[in-house]
Scaffold this motif. Structure first.
Motif, mmCIF file in Angstrom:
data_model
loop_
_atom_site.group_PDB
_atom_site.id
_atom_site.type_symbol
_atom_site.label_atom_id
_atom_site.label_comp_id
_atom_site.label_asym_id
_atom_site.label_seq_id
_atom_site.Cartn_x
_atom_site.Cartn_y
_atom_site.Cartn_z
ATOM 1 N N TYR A 25 -17.414 20.572 31.336
ATOM 2 C CA TYR A 25 -15.865 21.360 31.477
ATOM 3 C C TYR A 25 -15.354 21.052 30.331
ATOM 4 N N THR A 26 -15.337 20.131 29.406
ATOM 5 C CA THR A 26 -14.818 19.679 28.108
ATOM 6 C C THR A 26 -15.234 20.797 27.168
ATOM 7 N N LEU A 36 -6.688 19.376 24.735
ATOM 8 C CA LEU A 36 -6.675 18.206 25.713
ATOM 9 C C LEU A 36 -7.314 18.441 26.950
ATOM 10 N N VAL A 37 -8.349 17.669 27.461
ATOM 11 C CA VAL A 37 -8.917 17.708 28.547
ATOM 12 C C VAL A 37 -8.690 16.731 29.636
ATOM 13 N N ILE A 38 -8.284 16.777 30.814
ATOM 14 C CA ILE A 38 -8.093 15.682 31.664
ATOM 15 C C ILE A 38 -9.085 15.720 32.868
ATOM 16 N N SER A 74 -16.280 15.736 20.693
ATOM 17 C CA SER A 74 -15.847 16.218 19.331
ATOM 18 C C SER A 74 -15.074 17.351 19.339
ATOM 19 N N GLY A 75 -14.065 17.552 18.520
ATOM 20 C CA GLY A 75 -13.213 18.280 18.232
ATOM 21 C C GLY A 75 -12.157 18.792 19.558
ATOM 22 N N VAL A 76 -12.007 17.762 20.312
ATOM 23 C CA VAL A 76 -11.040 17.782 21.373
ATOM 24 C C VAL A 76 -10.963 16.545 21.920
ATOM 25 N N ILE A 97 -10.480 9.753 24.613
ATOM 26 C CA ILE A 97 -11.534 9.858 23.647
ATOM 27 C C ILE A 97 -11.329 10.860 22.822
ATOM 28 N N ARG A 98 -11.511 10.651 21.302
ATOM 29 C CA ARG A 98 -11.355 11.614 20.258
ATOM 30 C C ARG A 98 -12.369 11.382 19.274
#
Length: 538
Positions: A25-26, A36-38, A74-76, A97-98
């Motif tokens: 999903y990310t 940004l993913v939650i 990565s990248g998000v 997390i980044r």
């Protein structure tokens, strides 16, 4: 900037599978332009992990799984829920997390310990706010109960948050979404912060998580409402920290939502436990008809078997209606008469049963024998073919003990355990709006266990609208006898129903798990003693 809600169905203990889903999903969100993913609360471990959290091996496995997952991001920016072990204490946590690193971690402040929740058994409460910045927007983090009680929301605002993100594993019950909206609007009025509300989807044992994630702007206006009871990737556009109006799914009727919740509950119980199929006793009555319809809609006809087990007390129309429904739904169907076995039982027990003058008439003993013979036959088929038996009893019957231990209570999963009889009828009528599968005569006939000539349920019970109203008031809302009498129920009915609820706790302790759809079911959130001298008087 664009953010994404990963409204996903996670499985308790399936750390590898949950990580794969979160990362999938990310990556999909990143491809759609989200920065940004939650995820929902405890997405990495599944919710609720219960006593798995007491095992050191599970705790350490969660820590390793978090590190492994972080290395793939990565990248998000990913905000993920997980158990967190720190300084020998376990927290219900969410980490930011980044680019392969954990840059911030929030510990849930308010740990619920009521209803179906028992989080203080496992977790330590946090006390500090958590903020992270992305594209000049400062995001505050809360987890589920933090917005229901306490001051975690105001702490986040006081620390400088522009937008509040709430990760949830909020179980479904009827009309729950309206409560969530009301609560979030209250906090928005107090703080002026927009809220992004992310909720888990799926079933875990008796609990249903309905998703229905949403966003509200700083005025408390609903800008996004994502689908309930299904996985989805929800995209939200923010401008200067304000969610722009986007997808708002229309609300469904109560009957539609409950029916879909039952299907989800059964489908996940079967799928997550690797059970190949189900079988059930099809009596020609309304409860087994609804159970069969749910089973077919949830699993497909090829995984469902219906068994009719007639006795001399079974009405011809019950046989006809059972055959009609099985044929309509195209399930495997068989008929096994219980009469020969019943006769053998009676012969074997004849010398033990009292003789005339007053005790030679059949009573509940003979009625229960029939139910137990049927239970034995279904369990034998279950053992032979590996299918699980679905019991067909409803909440009204289970509440007052109108069911037979080791008979119609024998089975592995109770689809209607939290469905009152009056709601059973409403759900049958709803299902027929999707396609006529339940014969109208089944819905319109007076309900009967058909264990003696001319029997109807109302010979032994108050009318179901009365019974269900008293059960709901006493059991779901904790009203006193005096308060229930104030609802214009007859005192004799109220005292009788409450007496039967108390008397039959020992039966309910031996019933299979079932799907919870009310704010209080006979499961995790009903913990009454079997042995008790207390009697309700007021």
């Amino acid at each position: 900037m664009k953010l994404a809600i990963a409204q996903i169905n996670c499985t308790v203990g399936d750390l590898g599978g949950n990580i794969r889903k979160i990362l999938d999903y990310t990556n999909r969100a990143k491809d759609a332009g989200a920065e940004l993913v939650i995820t929902p609360e405890l997405a990495l471990s599944g919710y609720p992990p219960e006593d798995l959290l007491l095992r050191n091996g599970f705790r350490f496995a969660c820590e390793k799984a978090l590190a492994d997952m972080a290395s793939e991001v990565s990248g998000v920016t990913l905000l993920a829920g997980h158990p967190h072990l720190a300084d020998g204490k376990l927290y219900n946590a969410a980490s930011v997390i980044r680019d392969g690193k954990i840059i911030a971690t929030y510990h849930k402040n308010q740990l619920p310990n009521d209803s179906v929740f028992d989080e203080r058994r496992y977790f330590e409460p946090g006390s500090d706010p958590c903020l992270f910045e992305l594209k000049g927007i400062r995001f505050g983090v809360n987890i589920c109960q933090d917005i229901w009680q306490g001051d975690a929301v105001t702490r986040a605002r006081g620390a400088g948050a522009d937008v509040l993100i709430v990760l949830n594993a909020s179980p479904y019950h009827m009309r729950k979404q309206a409560l969530r909206h009301q609560l979030v609007r209250q906090h928005i009025r107090e703080t002026g912060m927009p809220v992004i509300y992310t909720n888990l989807i799926g079933a875990q044992d008796e609990l249903i998580f309905d998703g229905a994630s949403f966003a509200m702007n700083g005025k408390g206006e609903l800008t996004h409402q994502f689908d309930e009871l299904t996985e989805t990737l929800g995209l939200i556009e923010l401008q200067n920290g304000t969610p722009m109006r986007g997808e708002v799914s229309p609300p469904q009727t109560l009957e539609a939502t409950v029916y879909q919740a039952l299907c989800l509950g059964l489908r996940d119980y079967m799928g997550k436990n690797g059970i190949p199929g189900v079988l059930l006793g099809l009596s020609g009555g309304v409860d087994s008809a609804l159970t069969l319809a749910v089973a077919v809609d949830a699993l497909g006809a090829d995984r469902v078997e219906a068994v009719m087990m007639p006795s001399p007390f079974t009405a011809d129309i019950s046989l006809l209606d059972a055959r009609t429904m099985a044929r309509t739904l195209n399930v495997r169907y068989s008929e096994l008469s219980i009469q020969p076995v019943f006769d053998k039982f009676l012969d074997t027990l004849a010398k033990e049963f009292p003789e005339p003058p007053d005790h030679n008439r059949p009573d509940t003993t003979e009625e229960n024998l029939q139910a137990r013979i049927r239970g034995n036959l279904l369990m034998a088929l279950s053992n032979k073919y590996g299918s699980i038996v679905l019991t067909t009893g409803n909440k009204s019957e289970i509440a007052v003990g109108y069911c037979t231990l080791y008979g119609d209570m024998a089975g592995g999963f109770a689809v209607l355990k939290d469905i009152t009889k009056t709601l059973v009828y409403r759900l049958c009528r709803y299902r027929n709006t999707l396609g006529n599968v339940i014969p109208e005569r089944v819905i319109n006939r007076a309900p009967s266990a058909e264990l003696r000539p001319g029997q109807t349920d109302q010979d032994s019970l108050p009318p179901y609208d009365v019974l269900d109203g008293i059960v709901e008031a006493y059991m779901e809302h904790n009203l006193s006898l005096r308060e229930i009498l104030g609802m214009n129920y007859a005192e004799a009915d109220v005292r009788r129903v409450v007496h039967l609820i108390r008397l039959n706790e020992y039966k309910r302790r031996q019933s299979p798990p079932g799907i919870r759809i009310t704010q209080r079911g006979f499961g995790k959130d009903w913990r009454y003693p079997i042995t008790s001298k207390y009697r309700d008087e007021f």
